[in-house]
Write an enzyme that holds these catalytic residues in place. Sequence first.
Site, PDB file in Angstrom:
ATOM      1  N   TYR A 143       0.861  -1.188   0.000  1.00 24.42           N
ATOM      2  CA  TYR A 143       0.000   0.000   0.000  1.00 24.42           C
ATOM      3  C   TYR A 143       0.890   1.228   0.000  1.00 24.42           C
ATOM      4  CZ  TYR A 143      -3.478   3.401   1.691  1.00 24.42           C
ATOM      5  OH  TYR A 143      -4.313   4.487   1.850  1.00 24.42           O
ATOM      6  N   ASP A 238       9.328   3.133  -0.527  1.00 24.55           N
ATOM      7  CA  ASP A 238       8.295   3.753   0.288  1.00 24.55           C
ATOM      8  C   ASP A 238       8.569   3.369   1.738  1.00 24.55           C
ATOM      9  OD1 ASP A 238       6.127   4.653   1.620  1.00 24.55           O
ATOM     10  OD2 ASP A 238       4.629   3.693   0.343  1.00 24.55           O
ATOM     11  N   LYS A 266       4.592   9.018   8.865  1.00 20.59           N
ATOM     12  CA  LYS A 266       4.466   8.389  10.179  1.00 20.59           C
ATOM     13  C   LYS A 266       5.489   8.902  11.205  1.00 20.59           C
ATOM     14  CE  LYS A 266       2.119   4.389   8.211  1.00 20.59           C
ATOM     15  NZ  LYS A 266       0.729   4.311   8.620  1.00 20.59           N
TER      16      LYS A 266
HETATM   17  N1  PMP Z   1       2.921   4.217   2.281  1.00 21.08           N
HETATM   18  C1  PMP Z   1       2.938   3.303   3.242  1.00 21.08           C
HETATM   19  C2  PMP Z   1       3.985   2.235   3.223  1.00 21.08           C
HETATM   20  C3  PMP Z   1       1.992   3.339   4.266  1.00 21.08           C
HETATM   21  O1  PMP Z   1       2.017   2.405   5.225  1.00 21.08           O
HETATM   22  C4  PMP Z   1       1.020   4.370   4.261  1.00 21.08           C
HETATM   23  C5  PMP Z   1      -0.046   4.466   5.347  1.00 21.08           C
HETATM   24  N2  PMP Z   1      -0.284   3.377   6.094  1.00 21.08           N
HETATM   25  C6  PMP Z   1       1.057   5.305   3.231  1.00 21.08           C
HETATM   26  C7  PMP Z   1       2.013   5.211   2.265  1.00 21.08           C
HETATM   27  C8  PMP Z   1       0.055   6.428   3.186  1.00 21.08           C
HETATM   28  O2  PMP Z   1       0.283   7.324   4.217  1.00 21.08           O
HETATM   29  P1  PMP Z   1      -0.876   8.281   4.751  1.00 21.08           P
HETATM   30  O3  PMP Z   1      -1.903   7.391   5.363  1.00 21.08           O
HETATM   31  O4  PMP Z   1      -0.176   9.179   5.708  1.00 21.08           O
HETATM   32  O5  PMP Z   1      -1.408   9.016   3.569  1.00 21.08           O
END
Ligand code: PMP
Length: 426
Positions: A143, A238, A266
Amino acid sequence: MASRNQELFDQSLKLIPGGVNSPVRAFKSVGGTPLFITRGHGATVWDADGKAYTDYVGSWGPLILGHAHPDVVAAAQRAAVDGLSFGAPTVGELEMARLLCQLLPSLQQVRLVSSGTEATMSAIRLARGFTGRKLILKFAGCYHGHADSLLVKAGSGALTLGQPDSAGVPPETAALTLVLEFNDSEALERIFNKCGEEIAAVIVEPVAGNMNLVKPKTGFLQLLRRVCTQHGAVLIFDEVMTGFRVALDGAQGLYGIAPDLTTLGKVIGGGMPLGAFGGRKDIMQRIVPLGPVYQAGTLSGNPLAVAVGLATLRLVQAPGFYEKLSKAAQMLCDGLSLAARKHHVAFSAQAVGGMFGIYFRQAPPQNYSEVTQCNAFLFNQFFHAMLRKGVYFAPSPFEAGFVSAAHGDQEIAATVAAAENVFSTL
Ligand code: PMP
């Protein structure tokens, strides 16, 4: 008597779609009523009925120091007094950029945004603008936020709801996203041999944390680096979840790979809305106002978010911080595995730094297909029984778990003891 959580959820359902502002909070996957959290301190959160829980969600990763760490709270208070947002450069942003580039050597330049989604969406646009190519490659179950081109075979909430592809994403857009199984080196080489010159970017969670937790097989990330270099594709790690979570220098440090671009979120915001993307200077210089790739944000680099992030990143640099964090996560995984074995439950668990996966399956899965073979029924039984005992795991079998610096031996031993009791009833 109806619980306060239930009352609040019933009211929310009338005003907020599904009663929640992000889907996985709705407990759809496990059933039941979501907890309304009223406060958190250290490793503990309290719900609207006043019940306490040991928290292994940690706001889905950011709270690496636990809830309401006094230094972090003080930093937020200090920053708030001086004004909440200016839409102009601030010293804090410079400090944050300097720190990120220092701690992650693959970052020569970095830009701050307000969420992980913005970071990945911007990185993808930048990679396309830089290479002049259209295709991107991602892995099933990973994701990367909810931008259209990344909502293809996505993990996290998209998996929980059994909707790997979202309505509203035009098929023409989705067609530009190629998807492979995570850890499938042969398929990776095959696709690059077939259309490597058309691939703008590969985006990967170096340790996948949105289909439960899946580790990269030995050599998989190295192969990614090699094929991207060979074919001129931009390699995007990511690290929204893994950054400052698996190690001080992220998964890229842990596995010794320098990606071209990195996305962060995060932990760098310590619980405030903050994201970032950065990497090679020649790529980053393609962004406006220097280059032709557009990207912007009213609240980007928000002073309060940056202050909280800096206070958090200051503390994680303490000697031994990640050793202690990793030890806590490992102690939890070992304890849970042993307890399950005693009661003959098919179960496994593993940790990378301060994140962990628990699986109702004999061995940890290596890709999305294997994740879906875990016993979801047993997970749900386990989840609810643990919740009744005051332990809050992620309400879905497709999410990684998190420990914080506030999770000590005592909290973990209590969690393991509760789990042993639950395993005996499964
Ligand atoms: N990339 C990864 C690996 C994630 O775990 C997340 C959120 N869980 C996101 C992108 C998206 O981040 P956000 O929810 O802050 O938009």
